[in-house]
Scaffold this motif. Structure first.
Motif, mmCIF file in Angstrom:
data_model
loop_
_atom_site.group_PDB
_atom_site.id
_atom_site.type_symbol
_atom_site.label_atom_id
_atom_site.label_comp_id
_atom_site.label_asym_id
_atom_site.label_seq_id
_atom_site.Cartn_x
_atom_site.Cartn_y
_atom_site.Cartn_z
ATOM 1 N N VAL B 263 0.848 -1.205 0.000
ATOM 2 C CA VAL B 263 0.000 0.000 0.000
ATOM 3 C C VAL B 263 0.879 1.249 0.000
ATOM 4 C CG1 VAL B 263 -1.575 1.344 1.417
ATOM 5 C CG2 VAL B 263 -2.017 -1.054 1.025
ATOM 6 N N GLN B 264 1.933 1.208 0.818
ATOM 7 C CA GLN B 264 2.830 2.364 0.866
ATOM 8 C C GLN B 264 3.420 2.655 -0.522
ATOM 9 O OE1 GLN B 264 5.128 0.964 4.216
ATOM 10 N NE2 GLN B 264 4.736 2.900 5.311
ATOM 11 N N ILE B 265 3.867 1.605 -1.185
ATOM 12 C CA ILE B 265 4.447 1.793 -2.538
ATOM 13 C C ILE B 265 3.419 2.416 -3.489
ATOM 14 C CG2 ILE B 265 5.318 0.584 -4.560
ATOM 15 C CD1 ILE B 265 6.444 -1.515 -2.473
ATOM 16 N N LEU B 266 2.223 1.840 -3.455
ATOM 17 C CA LEU B 266 1.182 2.320 -4.384
ATOM 18 C C LEU B 266 0.813 3.764 -4.087
ATOM 19 C CD1 LEU B 266 -1.117 -0.825 -4.438
ATOM 20 C CD2 LEU B 266 0.115 0.116 -6.385
ATOM 21 N N VAL B 267 0.618 4.052 -2.785
ATOM 22 C CA VAL B 267 0.196 5.400 -2.400
ATOM 23 C C VAL B 267 1.275 6.411 -2.751
ATOM 24 C CG1 VAL B 267 -0.228 6.838 -0.383
ATOM 25 C CG2 VAL B 267 -1.440 4.693 -0.646
ATOM 26 N N LYS B 268 2.510 6.032 -2.613
ATOM 27 C CA LYS B 268 3.619 6.931 -2.931
ATOM 28 C C LYS B 268 3.521 7.381 -4.393
ATOM 29 C CE LYS B 268 8.542 7.140 -1.934
ATOM 30 N NZ LYS B 268 9.744 6.309 -1.760
ATOM 31 N N GLN B 269 3.180 6.452 -5.248
ATOM 32 C CA GLN B 269 3.078 6.825 -6.672
ATOM 33 C C GLN B 269 1.764 7.553 -6.988
ATOM 34 O OE1 GLN B 269 5.430 6.571 -8.797
ATOM 35 N NE2 GLN B 269 6.852 5.366 -7.556
ATOM 36 N N LEU B 270 0.752 7.304 -6.151
ATOM 37 C CA LEU B 270 -0.542 7.914 -6.449
ATOM 38 C C LEU B 270 -0.702 9.295 -5.826
ATOM 39 C CD1 LEU B 270 -2.987 4.888 -5.996
ATOM 40 C CD2 LEU B 270 -2.511 6.102 -8.112
ATOM 41 N N LEU B 271 0.286 9.731 -5.045
ATOM 42 C CA LEU B 271 0.114 10.967 -4.278
ATOM 43 C C LEU B 271 -0.235 12.163 -5.159
ATOM 44 C CD1 LEU B 271 2.735 10.946 -1.405
ATOM 45 C CD2 LEU B 271 0.266 11.147 -1.240
ATOM 46 N N GLY B 272 0.455 12.280 -6.251
ATOM 47 C CA GLY B 272 0.201 13.472 -7.096
ATOM 48 C C GLY B 272 -0.690 13.194 -8.286
ATOM 49 N N HIS B 273 -1.483 12.163 -8.182
ATOM 50 C CA HIS B 273 -2.281 11.805 -9.372
ATOM 51 C C HIS B 273 -3.338 12.870 -9.660
ATOM 52 C CE1 HIS B 273 -4.529 9.406 -12.234
ATOM 53 N NE2 HIS B 273 -3.449 8.636 -12.310
ATOM 54 N N PRO B 274 -3.449 13.286 -10.907
ATOM 55 C CA PRO B 274 -4.310 14.427 -11.231
ATOM 56 C C PRO B 274 -5.797 14.126 -11.257
ATOM 57 C CG PRO B 274 -3.258 13.590 -13.204
ATOM 58 C CD PRO B 274 -2.716 12.797 -12.077
ATOM 59 N N SER B 275 -6.173 12.882 -11.473
ATOM 60 C CA SER B 275 -7.606 12.681 -11.733
ATOM 61 C C SER B 275 -8.240 11.606 -10.871
ATOM 62 C CB SER B 275 -7.803 12.322 -13.214
ATOM 63 O OG SER B 275 -7.083 11.146 -13.493
ATOM 64 N N LEU B 276 -7.497 10.978 -10.004
ATOM 65 C CA LEU B 276 -8.047 9.842 -9.250
ATOM 66 C C LEU B 276 -9.144 10.321 -8.307
ATOM 67 C CD1 LEU B 276 -7.377 6.770 -9.078
ATOM 68 C CD2 LEU B 276 -6.267 7.326 -6.914
ATOM 69 N N LYS B 277 -10.315 9.664 -8.406
ATOM 70 C CA LYS B 277 -11.448 10.070 -7.588
ATOM 71 C C LYS B 277 -11.884 8.956 -6.634
ATOM 72 C CE LYS B 277 -12.501 14.161 -9.205
ATOM 73 N NZ LYS B 277 -13.026 14.443 -10.542
ATOM 74 N N GLU B 278 -11.667 7.736 -7.038
ATOM 75 C CA GLU B 278 -12.222 6.622 -6.281
ATOM 76 C C GLU B 278 -11.141 5.573 -6.061
ATOM 77 O OE1 GLU B 278 -16.038 5.772 -8.071
ATOM 78 O OE2 GLU B 278 -16.283 4.071 -6.680
ATOM 79 N N LEU B 279 -11.044 5.123 -4.817
ATOM 80 C CA LEU B 279 -10.002 4.138 -4.484
ATOM 81 C C LEU B 279 -10.652 3.005 -3.697
ATOM 82 C CD1 LEU B 279 -6.936 3.863 -4.854
ATOM 83 C CD2 LEU B 279 -6.662 4.908 -2.609
ATOM 84 N N ASP B 280 -10.350 1.805 -4.133
ATOM 85 C CA ASP B 280 -10.984 0.640 -3.502
ATOM 86 C C ASP B 280 -9.905 -0.403 -3.204
ATOM 87 O OD1 ASP B 280 -12.437 -1.484 -2.730
ATOM 88 O OD2 ASP B 280 -13.943 -1.343 -4.321
ATOM 89 N N PHE B 281 -9.621 -0.576 -1.892
ATOM 90 C CA PHE B 281 -8.653 -1.610 -1.482
ATOM 91 C C PHE B 281 -9.358 -2.712 -0.704
ATOM 92 C CE2 PHE B 281 -5.244 1.800 -1.702
ATOM 93 C CZ PHE B 281 -4.626 1.230 -2.798
ATOM 94 N N SER B 282 -10.558 -3.040 -1.105
ATOM 95 C CA SER B 282 -11.339 -3.975 -0.290
ATOM 96 C C SER B 282 -10.773 -5.396 -0.353
ATOM 97 C CB SER B 282 -12.799 -3.965 -0.760
ATOM 98 O OG SER B 282 -12.838 -4.218 -2.133
#
Lengths: 625, 447
Positions: B263-282
């Motif tokens: 999760v840390q790796i993924l979030v690190k890359q997603l931090l500056g994402h311009p359009s991400l609205k919905e995140l599902d780690f279920s």
């Protein structure tokens, strides 16, 4: 209205009820489905809790186990260290046994633990399988419930729909029946009303028709009256209108005429301008032409002068010829005269001879010689009598003329002879002075006499003196009615006149003033001298004319005397004689006729005689035969 | 007379084009020719279109045809034509519908924005990726698809990712297993485990949704643990791929055994994402550290929906998320179902909601929260007007919590959903709360 509103409220209440029912149904059914999920969640959470507890228990157990085993291991290690000190085999054996016991205890413990754990694992495995199975069951249940929900919902919806439909239909039917009855009632009323109205209308129509008929008739009358009036008015107006039209037409025409005139004037003006320009051009052309012509004319005049001289010479020659011909003609005429006369006399003599014959032979009368009149009458030309008698003045005149033209100087006028003699004298004496005198005379004429017009003087003023003089002289001479060639004559006359006068006054002065004569001559006397000259000149000119005409009239003799002469010749046989001759001819003719008849009868007689003889012959032959 | 009559009788058959004779002939023709059709002779344009259908690969004038002509062609074109011919030529319509119906039985076009073409290409690409075997299938096969479908693929729902086949080394492995378990990790290390998304995602210029599950369907007896987890390498490559995909709006990584580090790796890359609205780690195994990373992402992005259900988040993680929530102004929905927040975590979230006016949906079901959390939430409900739905099911709320909630709900008009089933609350309270909720629902519908 109340019913409608009530139905509406019913409708809305029904729909509300149905929607509420549906919502509750949906809620219940979804709850039934989600209950399973929540139950599963709850179980899962409890399971996890249990798992966690089990794990904690296990961990504790393991810890306890580990602790106890460690204690035991320590014991073993201690025992081992103590066994090393022991020498006695029995003791060692004992120790070993005890060690073994402990080890087996530990092992047993461990085995027990392992068994327990394995049991637990097995239990959890079973449980997992069970859970899975239950989950599968739950899933199936969920599916079932979902399907049930769908089914029930669809059924419910259908029921509701059918209910609503039936309700709606009922409602509609009720409404329809109600509306129909209402409609019928209304219609009935309406029909009745309509019928009543129709009847009323019919009555009214009849009324109105009669009214309209009356009105129509009235209107017709009125209309006809109005029409007549209007016709009259209209005619009057028409007449006026026509008049107006005519006047306007006239006005228009006048205007048009004016316009037209203006146009024409304009057009003429322009034309005039054009013509002026063209004329100017023409003038220019003509000027050039004039200069050309002047040149040409100068040349031609030069030629003509030459021609004129030549023609003058020719003329003189021709005149000479004419004179010659005249003489020849006169001679011929004389010959002809004589010949004709001789013939006529011959004829007369013949006629006389016949007359005498008639008289003597026919009539048996004595023939007396008639008078021969031509021997007494003038006009008969006889060569022996010509010189002596000169009976015909005309002939004499011709002869004179012939003599004159032939150069004889016996019968000429005093003036002309004088002039000629003076001329001859002058030619002989004053040949050298002639030019000077001419100039002087010309000056005299020009200055003294008022013959020259003022306008001419004005015109001549810019010219040279010589030319002026010449022009003046020409004009004065023209005024006097003289030709250029008469000028020298005038000069001579003037000189002579002065001489005569001077001779009258003083015979000596003449010689001394011989050279100054032209200058000294009194201007006052000039006019008198001129008058005298003019008279003289006139006479001489008439003479010359006469002479000329006599020369030409030689052939046109005065035939009055000749006629008498010739008539006398023709009438040598008188009228009585002619009658006599005619009578004689008539008798002779009758005589001739009788003679011819006799000759014819003679011929007939001869033929009859011949026939007779023949017949006699025939008779004789017949008799003889 | 007789011969004349006979001659007249003979005449009609010879003379030919008379009325009755003509009719007879026409009828005969129809009768004798089985292929005779009374339908009109097809027009030349019709025939031309038919020939187009026969030789579509050589057709260059498709763009110039009218709509009806295009439809005619689409209805007759065989679906077996290569995609390279049809993909960028034929627009969305009948042809793609026929293609879809031919390949799949269930075709719910409403899930694909009513676009048959999108459905066809998305499902095609999903199929190719799901059957991609690393090391065996060449990546070219997928890359060939990209230029054909890049304009149409908006969503990728990948339900399985195959692991590489290790047939020849199986025996060794078994030996290794005998020797020691640690060898397994060493062996896996250098090898790329699953399909590498980094080669694909940056090329799909329209991609908006990505659903990935690192698992194998129907593995049967070939079960292996690594089949159902996303390993480190996969995580790094996926993180890179996600960063390169600028249009992504929804990311769903479920049932992939993601732990805190991944999760840390993924979030690190997603931090500056311009359009991400919905995140599902279920359905992963994210713990408190991972929850902290996600909380950091919440503060630094514009996430609207966060689903972390069925993880292992406890009160520290919940506190971190609560802190992020109190600062966040974009999150609309938060789902923490099936975690272990406990009362501390629950209280923290409830306190965070006192400052938040954007969150509408909150799911705290099966989280071991009790009365105190319920009381804290009751305060929120009484005050907050934005919260629409609350789920506290499967928690032991107790009587106090239930009463507090009932009182709070009686003052509230915005909550349209309140789930307190299996929470040991009195039936009366539950029914009264439901009543309030239903009236609120009615209000919402009327409004």
């Amino acid at each position: 209205m109340d019913e409608a509103s009530s139905s509406k409220t019913m409708n809305s209440s029904i729909s509300e009820m149905s929607t509420q029912r549906m919502i509750s149904m949906q809620r219940d059914l979804t709850a039934a489905v989600t209950n399973i999920q929540t139950a599963a969640d709850a179980r899962e959470s409890t399971r996890r809790k249990e798992l966690q507890e089990a794990r904690q228990r296990r961990l504790e157990l393991l810890e306890n186990n580990a602790r106890s085993s460690q204690n035991k291991a320590e014991e073993i290690f201690e025992a081992l260290s103590s066994t090393k000190e022991k020498v006695i085999p029995q003791e060692l054996q004992e120790a070993l046994n005890s060690q073994q016991n402990i080890c087996t205890l530990v092992l047993e413990d461990k085995d027990k633990l392992i068994n327990d754990l394995q049991k637990e694992l097995k239990v959890s495995d079973d449980r997992f399988v069970k859970d899975l199975r239950r989950m599968a069951e739950e899933l199936d249940l969920m599916k079932e419930r979902m399907e049930d929900q769908i089914k029930t919902l669809t059924e419910a919806y259908r029921e509701e729909m059918s209910g609503v439909e039936s309700f709606c239909l009922q409602e509609i039917e009720v409404l329809v029946t109600k509306d129909k009855s209402e409609w019928e009632n209304h219609m009935k009323e309406l029909w009745d009303q309509e019928l009543e109205r129709l009847e009323q209308r019919k009555e009214k129509v009849v009324e109105y028709e009669t009214k309209i008929h009356h009105l129509m008739l009235d209107n017709m009358d009125k209309e006809s009256i109005i029409k007549i009036e209007q016709d009259a008015n209209f005619q009057a107006l028409d007449v006026e209108n026509q008049k107006m039209k005519a006047s306007t037409m006239l006005m228009n025409l006048q205007q048009i005429k004016q316009k037209n005139n203006v146009d024409v004037h304009n057009f003429n003006l322009s034309q005039m301008y054009e013509r002026i320009s063209s004329l100017q051009m023409e003038i220019k052309k003509l000027v050039t032409k004039f200069s050309n012509q002047a040149k040409y004319l100068r040349d031609t005049s030069h030629h003509l002068k030459k021609d004129y001289k030549r023609i003058l010479e020719q003329h003189e020659r021709v005149q000479k010829k004419i004179k010659h011909f005249a003489v020849a003609d006169a001679g011929r005429f004389k010959e002809m005269w004589r010949m004709v006369e001789a013939e006529v006399t011959l004829l007369v003599e013949k006629a006389l001879a016949i007359d005498s014959e008639i008289c003597v032979k026919h009539l048996g009368l004595a023939w007396d010689q008639p008078v021969l009149p031509f021997r007494e009458l003038p006009g008969s030309i006889r060569p022996k009598q010509q010189t002596n008698t000169d009976p015909h003045p005309q002939l004499a005149q011709t002869q004179q003329a012939l003599q004159c033209s032939g150069g004889a100087e016996d019968t000429s006028d005093r003036a002309s002879s004088e002039a000629e003699t003076t001329a001859g004298d002058q030619e002989g004496s004053d040949a050298g002075l002639e030019e000077e005198t001419l100039v002087a005379v010309s000056h005299l004429l020009c200055d003294a006499t008022g013959l020259i017009q003022e306008s001419l003087l004005m015109l001549l003023s810019p010219l040279e003196e010589d030319v002026q003089m010449a022009m003046k002289l020409g004009s004065s001479l023209y005024a006097l009615g003289l030709a250029d060639k008469d000028f020298p004559k005038l000069a001579h006359f003037l000189l002579k006149y002065r001489q005569e006068q001077s001779e009258d006054v003083s015979g000596e002065l003449s010689a001394s003033s011989d050279q100054e004569e032209a200058l000294i001559i009194n201007p006052n006397q000039v006019l008198i001298a001129l008058k005298g000259f003019l008279q003289q000149h006139k006479g001489s000119r008439e003479n010359s004319d006469q002479s000329q005409s006599s020369v030409l009239q030689t052939e046109h003799r005065d035939s009055s005397a000749d006629r008498v002469y010739w008539e006398s010749l023709s009438n040598i046989i008188t009228v009585d004689k002619v009658r006599l001759w005619e009578a004689a001819e008539e008798s002779l003719q009758q005589h001739l006729v009788v003679l011819t008849e006799i000759s014819e009868l003679d011929i007939e007689k001869e033929s009859l005689e011949q026939e007779n003889t023949e017949l006699r012959l025939l008779l004789q032959q017949s008799l003889s035969s | 007379m007789a011969p004349a009559l006979s001659a007249r009788e003979k005449e009609p058959p010879g003379s030919g084009p008379k009325g009755p004779d003509d009719c007879r002939r026409l009828r005969r023709i129809i009768a004798e020719d089985p292929l005779w059709s009374l339908a009109l002779v097809p027009s030349l344009s019709h025939l031309c279109l038919k020939s187009f259908v026969r030789d579509f690969e050589g057709l260059t004038v498709y763009e110039q045809l009218s709509n009806t002509e295009r439809e005619f062609i689409q209805e007759r074109l065989p679906p077996s034509l290569p995609l390279s011919v049809t993909a960028n030529v034929i627009e969305d319509g009948v042809y793609w519908k026929r293609c879809c119906k031919q390949q799949w039985d269930l075709c719910d076009v409403s899930r694909y924005g009513d676009s048959w073409k999108r459905m066809f290409f998305e499902r095609c690409l999903e199929g190719v990726i799901e059957l991609f075997i690393p090391g065996v299938t060449e990546p070219k096969k997928i890359l060939e698809m990209v230029p054909l479908c890049e304009n149409y693929v908006k969503r990728l729902d990948i339900s399985q990712l195959l692991t590489p086949i290790r047939e020849p080394k199986k025996e060794e492995e078994e030996e290794d297993n005998v020797l020691g378990l640690e060898n397994d990790d060493e062996y896996d290390g250098p090898q790329m485990n699953h399909f590498d998304f980094s080669i694909l995602l940056e090329k799909l210029i329209c991609l908006e949704e990505l659903h990935v599950a690192y698992r194998v369907k129907q593995c049967g007896l070939n079960y292996e643990g690594r089949m159902f987890e996303m390993n480190y390498k996969d995580c790094v490559s996926l993180a890179k791929a996600l960063k390169s995909c600028k249009t992504l709006k929804l990311l769903r990584l479920h049932q992939s055994n993601i732990d805190d580090m991944k999760v840390q790796i993924l979030v690190k890359q997603l931090l500056g994402h311009p359009s991400l609205k919905e995140l599902d780690f279920s359905h992963n195994v994210i713990g408190d550290v991972g929850a902290g990373a996600v909380a950091k992402l919440l503060t630094k992005s514009k996430l609207e929906v966060l689903n972390m259900c069925d993880n292992e988040i406890t009160d520290p993680g919940a506190k971190a998320i609560a802190q992020a929530l109190s600062k966040n102004s974009t999150l609309v929905s938060l789902n923490l179902r099936l975690n272990r927040l406990g009362d501390e975590g629950g209280r923290a979230i409830a306190e965070a909601l006192m400052n938040n006016i954007t969150l509408r949906h909150l799911h705290l079901g099966a989280n071991e929260v009790t009365g105190p959390t319920a009381i804290a939430l009751a305060k929120v409900i009484a005050q907050n007007n934005t919260l629409k739905s609350i789920n506290l099911s499967c928690n032991n709320l107790g009587e106090d919590g239930g009463k507090a909630l009932e009182e709070a709900m009686s003052h509230n008009t915005s909550v349209t959903e309140c789930d307190i089933r299996l929470s040991e609350v009195d039936e009366q309270i539950v029914s009264s709360i439901n009543q309030v909720v239903w009236t609120n629902q009615g209000l919402g519908q009327k409004g």
